[in-house]
Design a protein around this motif. Structure first.
Motif, PDB file in Angstrom:
ATOM      1  N   ALA A  78       0.844  -1.205   0.000  1.00 20.86           N
ATOM      2  CA  ALA A  78       0.000   0.000   0.000  1.00 20.86           C
ATOM      3  C   ALA A  78       0.872   1.246   0.000  1.00 20.86           C
ATOM      4  N   LYS A  79       1.918   1.250   0.802  1.00 17.17           N
ATOM      5  CA  LYS A  79       2.829   2.386   0.871  1.00 17.17           C
ATOM      6  C   LYS A  79       3.546   2.570  -0.473  1.00 17.17           C
ATOM      7  N   ALA A  80       3.968   1.489  -1.090  1.00 17.16           N
ATOM      8  CA  ALA A  80       4.645   1.570  -2.386  1.00 17.16           C
ATOM      9  C   ALA A  80       3.695   2.078  -3.457  1.00 17.16           C
ATOM     10  N   ALA A  81       2.440   1.679  -3.395  1.00 13.17           N
ATOM     11  CA  ALA A  81       1.454   2.149  -4.377  1.00 13.17           C
ATOM     12  C   ALA A  81       1.215   3.641  -4.232  1.00 13.17           C
ATOM     13  N   GLU A  82       1.221   4.124  -2.989  1.00 16.35           N
ATOM     14  CA  GLU A  82       1.017   5.560  -2.746  1.00 16.35           C
ATOM     15  C   GLU A  82       2.186   6.391  -3.265  1.00 16.35           C
ATOM     16  N   THR A  83       3.387   5.880  -3.099  1.00 16.67           N
ATOM     17  CA  THR A  83       4.563   6.661  -3.515  1.00 16.67           C
ATOM     18  C   THR A  83       4.776   6.643  -5.020  1.00 16.67           C
ATOM     19  N   THR A  84       4.174   5.686  -5.701  1.00 17.97           N
ATOM     20  CA  THR A  84       4.335   5.609  -7.159  1.00 17.97           C
ATOM     21  C   THR A  84       3.122   6.170  -7.912  1.00 17.97           C
ATOM     22  N   LYS A  85       2.176   6.728  -7.159  1.00 19.00           N
ATOM     23  CA  LYS A  85       0.988   7.315  -7.794  1.00 19.00           C
ATOM     24  C   LYS A  85       1.384   8.562  -8.562  1.00 19.00           C
TER      25      LYS A  85
END
Length: 87
Positions: A78-85
């Motif tokens: 979830a954190k990785a998805a947020e930072t790559t948005k």
């Protein structure tokens, strides 16, 4: 391996189930039954209750660690998805 007391009790129960006339003819039947039971049971791939309980506890701890790791992976994804948005 197997509890000798339980094995002895089982041999006694089997010997007690033999009719009295036969029991008198077969002196020492309890000892022979115990010996046969030990021989046959030793061929089986059995674990003691203590070994089983220990392995159950190990499995419970392993399951808890796995659950924690799965939760952590979900958080990291979830954190990785947020930072790559894209913004």
């Amino acid at each position: 391996m197997l509890d000798p007391k339980k094995l002895e009790d089982l041999a006694k129960q089997i010997a007690d189930a033999v009719p009295p006339g036969v029991r008198n003819m077969a002196e020492g039947a309890e000892g022979k039954i115990k010996q046969i039971l030990q021989s046959q049971l030793s061929k089986l791939d059995l674990v003691t209750r203590e070994e089983f309980d220990i392995q159950s506890q190990v499995l419970i701890r392993t399951r808890e660690k796995l659950d924690a790791m799965e939760a952590r992976i979900v958080q990291l994804e979830a954190k990785a998805a947020e930072t790559t948005k894209p913004e």
